[in-house]
Design a protein around this motif. Structure first.
Motif, mmCIF file in Angstrom:
data_model
loop_
_atom_site.group_PDB
_atom_site.id
_atom_site.type_symbol
_atom_site.label_atom_id
_atom_site.label_comp_id
_atom_site.label_asym_id
_atom_site.label_seq_id
_atom_site.Cartn_x
_atom_site.Cartn_y
_atom_site.Cartn_z
ATOM 1 N N ASN A 151 -14.791 -107.561 142.537
ATOM 2 C CA ASN A 151 -14.913 -108.858 141.882
ATOM 3 C C ASN A 151 -13.574 -109.391 141.401
ATOM 4 O O ASN A 151 -13.473 -110.551 141.020
ATOM 5 C CB ASN A 151 -15.874 -108.762 140.686
ATOM 6 C CG ASN A 151 -17.306 -108.599 141.119
ATOM 7 O OD1 ASN A 151 -17.720 -109.167 142.127
ATOM 8 N ND2 ASN A 151 -18.070 -107.806 140.392
ATOM 9 N N HIS A 152 -12.572 -108.538 141.373
ATOM 10 C CA HIS A 152 -11.264 -108.943 140.886
ATOM 11 C C HIS A 152 -10.207 -108.485 141.884
ATOM 12 O O HIS A 152 -9.510 -107.493 141.669
ATOM 13 C CB HIS A 152 -10.994 -108.328 139.500
ATOM 14 C CG HIS A 152 -11.972 -108.782 138.458
ATOM 15 N ND1 HIS A 152 -11.818 -109.937 137.751
ATOM 16 C CD2 HIS A 152 -13.139 -108.224 138.038
ATOM 17 C CE1 HIS A 152 -12.832 -110.078 136.916
ATOM 18 N NE2 HIS A 152 -13.647 -109.060 137.072
ATOM 19 N N ARG B 91 -20.743 -105.713 137.367
ATOM 20 C CA ARG B 91 -20.285 -106.299 138.634
ATOM 21 C C ARG B 91 -20.181 -107.814 138.588
ATOM 22 O O ARG B 91 -19.760 -108.441 139.549
ATOM 23 C CB ARG B 91 -21.222 -105.890 139.777
ATOM 24 C CG ARG B 91 -21.163 -104.400 140.068
ATOM 25 C CD ARG B 91 -22.105 -104.025 141.200
ATOM 26 N NE ARG B 91 -21.974 -102.614 141.551
ATOM 27 C CZ ARG B 91 -22.621 -101.638 140.945
ATOM 28 N NH1 ARG B 91 -23.441 -101.908 139.961
ATOM 29 N NH2 ARG B 91 -22.449 -100.375 141.315
ATOM 30 N N LYS C 28 -19.224 -111.719 136.618
ATOM 31 C CA LYS C 28 -18.043 -112.388 136.093
ATOM 32 C C LYS C 28 -18.269 -112.911 134.678
ATOM 33 O O LYS C 28 -17.462 -113.659 134.145
ATOM 34 C CB LYS C 28 -17.630 -113.526 137.024
ATOM 35 C CG LYS C 28 -17.179 -113.010 138.395
ATOM 36 C CD LYS C 28 -16.634 -114.116 139.268
ATOM 37 C CE LYS C 28 -16.137 -113.538 140.600
ATOM 38 N NZ LYS C 28 -15.578 -114.600 141.483
ATOM 39 N N THR C 29 -19.377 -112.530 134.087
ATOM 40 C CA THR C 29 -19.633 -112.788 132.671
ATOM 41 C C THR C 29 -20.165 -111.509 132.053
ATOM 42 O O THR C 29 -20.603 -110.595 132.767
ATOM 43 C CB THR C 29 -20.661 -113.913 132.466
ATOM 44 O OG1 THR C 29 -21.892 -113.544 133.104
ATOM 45 C CG2 THR C 29 -20.159 -115.237 133.024
ATOM 46 N N HIS D 227 -10.381 -113.863 129.354
ATOM 47 C CA HIS D 227 -11.398 -113.709 130.376
ATOM 48 C C HIS D 227 -12.766 -113.749 129.736
ATOM 49 O O HIS D 227 -12.931 -113.591 128.534
ATOM 50 C CB HIS D 227 -11.216 -112.411 131.163
ATOM 51 C CG HIS D 227 -10.825 -111.237 130.329
ATOM 52 N ND1 HIS D 227 -11.688 -110.592 129.483
ATOM 53 C CD2 HIS D 227 -9.638 -110.593 130.202
ATOM 54 C CE1 HIS D 227 -11.059 -109.594 128.879
ATOM 55 N NE2 HIS D 227 -9.822 -109.579 129.295
ATOM 56 N N ASP D 228 -13.763 -113.985 130.569
ATOM 57 C CA ASP D 228 -15.131 -114.066 130.100
ATOM 58 C C ASP D 228 -15.844 -112.725 130.191
ATOM 59 O O ASP D 228 -16.967 -112.594 129.741
ATOM 60 C CB ASP D 228 -15.907 -115.092 130.941
ATOM 61 C CG ASP D 228 -15.377 -116.500 130.738
ATOM 62 O OD1 ASP D 228 -15.033 -116.834 129.600
ATOM 63 O OD2 ASP D 228 -15.309 -117.250 131.728
ATOM 64 N N VAL D 229 -15.200 -111.764 130.794
ATOM 65 C CA VAL D 229 -15.836 -110.469 130.993
ATOM 66 C C VAL D 229 -14.788 -109.380 130.791
ATOM 67 O O VAL D 229 -13.591 -109.602 131.003
ATOM 68 C CB VAL D 229 -16.457 -110.372 132.406
ATOM 69 C CG1 VAL D 229 -15.410 -110.401 133.474
ATOM 70 C CG2 VAL D 229 -17.334 -109.134 132.554
ATOM 71 N N THR E 264 -12.543 -106.784 131.885
ATOM 72 C CA THR E 264 -12.025 -106.572 133.236
ATOM 73 C C THR E 264 -11.917 -105.102 133.610
ATOM 74 O O THR E 264 -11.785 -104.766 134.778
ATOM 75 C CB THR E 264 -10.642 -107.221 133.381
ATOM 76 O OG1 THR E 264 -9.790 -106.729 132.355
ATOM 77 C CG2 THR E 264 -10.732 -108.720 133.306
#
Length: 585
Positions: free
Chosen positions: A86-87, A231, A233-234, A579-581, A583
């Protein structure tokens, strides 16, 4: 021959470096203070240089570099979670030798490197500097390699972590999820949730307990259908806002009573869970002492509850309980491995471990500008008297003195100071100086001998790591939170004589032995490190006076508008990690 161990924490957030010489902390600093990138996650090369300079050693004198976690274990968890997919910008970190490669190539170090588990580093950072010969140990954070919470016992020069809670079950990630749901940044906004909580009622505690369930002994589990941090993005799945019946708050949008009530609910649930777990830990260890570390240990409200309502008589929280403090813990473990001896017998008395700047260097800086200032190098008493007078007159002071603090709290070396009795001061500093949310409280710094007269506190609190009720005969609106509490720093002459003497001068002038103390920075920037940082912050905000070493600079009497325009029109400095999550890097 002395033993020199460098500890490093890096590649997630709050990267830091420390130097232990013969088991004593000579120097420690976060990289963000040098790079000016908030929560800088990169290898702390500037902090490393500082540690060598402060220790008067070269790279050849280092016996060992100790790294605060195990890269291979961490990478295994990252692969399991699928987060690297995801990153894609993180793919360069899939090499398990990346940490060693960076240390070798960037720092130029060729000697031995030792690795220690993340929570072992947290545990060591607290126990070995607590002054306790034996103690229970609780570490709680988002996640290290796999552990999110550990329970242990320290005796002498050994630590036994006998139980863990494993990822993805995590109190830190639970709190961060609610932080994100409330519109604040992960790894940064948790302080805001704690500050917002007293404005609310615990109406949603039952909803929080649908997210987390208590398990046997030290265990607990998250109901992962409400979370998306593995997994996604939030932090949260779409089921979490559905559970609360309200959409996710967007950053900088209005703050409703609902949001305050959710903040109160997560804070109450966290305190209840931690109290249950420390009761379990007490039964397992049968000791009167408790050491804590990990990011959750920076929740000073919960710490106060643990001390007041929990079974332990004595509590020591690592002042840099976040990942930065892991550098100290790793160095301590390496010191033991090398020497067989415990690194510190006495309790950590202070965290003035960063760089200092001479009056001569400050004078040289000021002379290079058109700024008018008062030189008090030959009159210490006048410096204190004039500063105290300005505080009593309702002025906001930037206070830059001696060695910089290590950890997230300003403790009278890099501080913004004001009169706590001034009813307008809190709103003024929040809006015009700190440029942050108006609900966030400020802390009091009080002379140690006077603390019990003004706060429900019967022991020293030098690191501002617990809250208590205000019981002062003074009305102290600028430092009293809406629930009547305050996050107290007791100031001791032995560890910070200049700050102590300033508060004493203010006390002699006003009868009040307390000052408002907040960190010397504005929203989104690290705490100032150098005289240049302090001067820039002074010019670009509405701080009335800057007291920098032996010099006083007043806004009145100086035309700073052109400098302010020039500084504020410059391209912005690089921001911190946002970031929203989580990492998980």
């Amino acid at each position: 021959m002395s033993t020199n161990v460098i500890g490093i924490a890096a590649f997630f957030h709050d990267s830091a470096c420390c130097l232990l010489q013969d088991g004593k902390i000579t120097a420690a600093a976060e990289e963000e203070r040098f790079s000016r990138i908030k929560a800088d996650p990169t290898l702390p090369k500037e902090a490393f240089k500082y540690c060598l300079e402060q220790g008067d050693i070269t790279i050849a004198d280092i016996d060992c570099i100790a790294y605060y976690e195990d890269p291979e274990k961490k990478l295994a968890r990252q692969f399991w979670s699928g987060v690297l997919g995801n990153h894609p910008d993180l793919l360069h970190q899939i090499n398990p030798s990346m940490v060693e490669d960076q240390i070798r190539e960037v720092l130029g170090y060729e000697g031995p490197i030792k690795y220690y588990d993340h929570h072992s580093s947290h545990a060591a950072s607290s126990f070995f500097f607590s002054g306790f010969k034996e103690s229970a140990i609780l570490t709680v954070d988002g996640v290290g390699e796999w552990a999110t919470t550990t329970y242990g016992m320290g005796k002498g020069n050994t630590i036994d972590l006998f139980e863990e809670v494993h990822f993805p079950d995590s109190l830190g990630l639970l709190y961060s999820t609610i932080t994100s749901y409330l519109g604040f940044g992960v790894n940064d906004g948790e302080y805001k949730v704690m500050g917002l909580a007293p404005y609310g009622k615990p109406l949603y505690v039952d909803k929080i307990y649908e997210l987390v369930q208590q398990g046997a002994d030290g265990q607990y589990t998250l109901d992962m259908k409400y979370f998306n941090f593995i997994r996604g993005k939030t932090m949260y799945s779409e089921l979490l806002p559905a559970l609360f019946g309200q959409p996710v708050r967007r950053e900088d949008s209005s703050m409703d009573q609902f949001h305050k009530d959710v903040a109160k609910s997560i804070q109450v649930a966290l305190e209840e869970i931690l109290l249950q777990k420390v009761n379990y830990l007490h039964k397992k260890t049968n000791t009167n002492n408790l050491c804590m570390a990990g990011g959750v240990a920076l929740n000073c409200v919960a710490n106060g509850q643990i001390l007041r309502k929990g079974p332990f008589e004595n509590l020591f929280v690592q002042p840099a309980a976040n990942d930065a403090g892991g550098a100290i813990g790793a160095a301590a473990l390496a010191h033991i491995e090398i020497t067989g001896e415990r690194p510190a017998e006495k309790k950590l008395q202070h965290v003035y471990l960063g760089p200092a700047y001479s009056s001569k260097s400050v004078d040289r800086l000021l002379r290079s500008t058109s700024i008018q200032y008062k030189d008090c190098r030959d009159d210490y008493d006048t410096l204190l008297a004039l500063t105290a007078e300005r505080l009593a007159q309702g002025k906001v002071i930037g206070w830059f003195q001696g060695r910089m603090e290590f950890g997230p709290r300003s403790l009278g070396a890099r501080s913004i100071l004001a009169d706590p009795r001034n009813v307008t001061m809190r709103d003024r500093i929040n809006a015009m100086v700190k440029k942050r949310e108006g609900f966030r409280p400020f802390a009091p710094a009080v002379l140690d001998a006077k603390a019990a007269e003004h706060f429900d506190l019967d022991h020293p609190s030098p690191f501002m790591l617990e809250t208590c009720q205000v019981v002062s005969g003074f009305d102290l609106p600028a430092i009293t939170h809406v629930d009547g509490s305050a996050r107290v720093q007791t100031v001791h002459r032995e560890t910070n004589p200049r700050f102590y003497d300033l508060i004493k001068a203010f006390y002699e002038l006003t009868g009040c032995p307390i000052l408002l103390n907040t960190s010397f920075n504005i929203k989104g920037e690290p705490i100032v490190c150098t005289p240049e940082d302090a001067t820039r912050c002074f010019i670009t905000t509405d701080i009335d006076s800057l007291v920098m070493e032996d010099f006083i600079i007043d806004r009145d009497g100086n035309n700073l508008e052109i400098l302010k325009l020039l500084l504020t029109s410059q391209s912005a400095r690089p921001g911190g990690i946002t970031h929203d999550v989580y990492t998980f890097v």
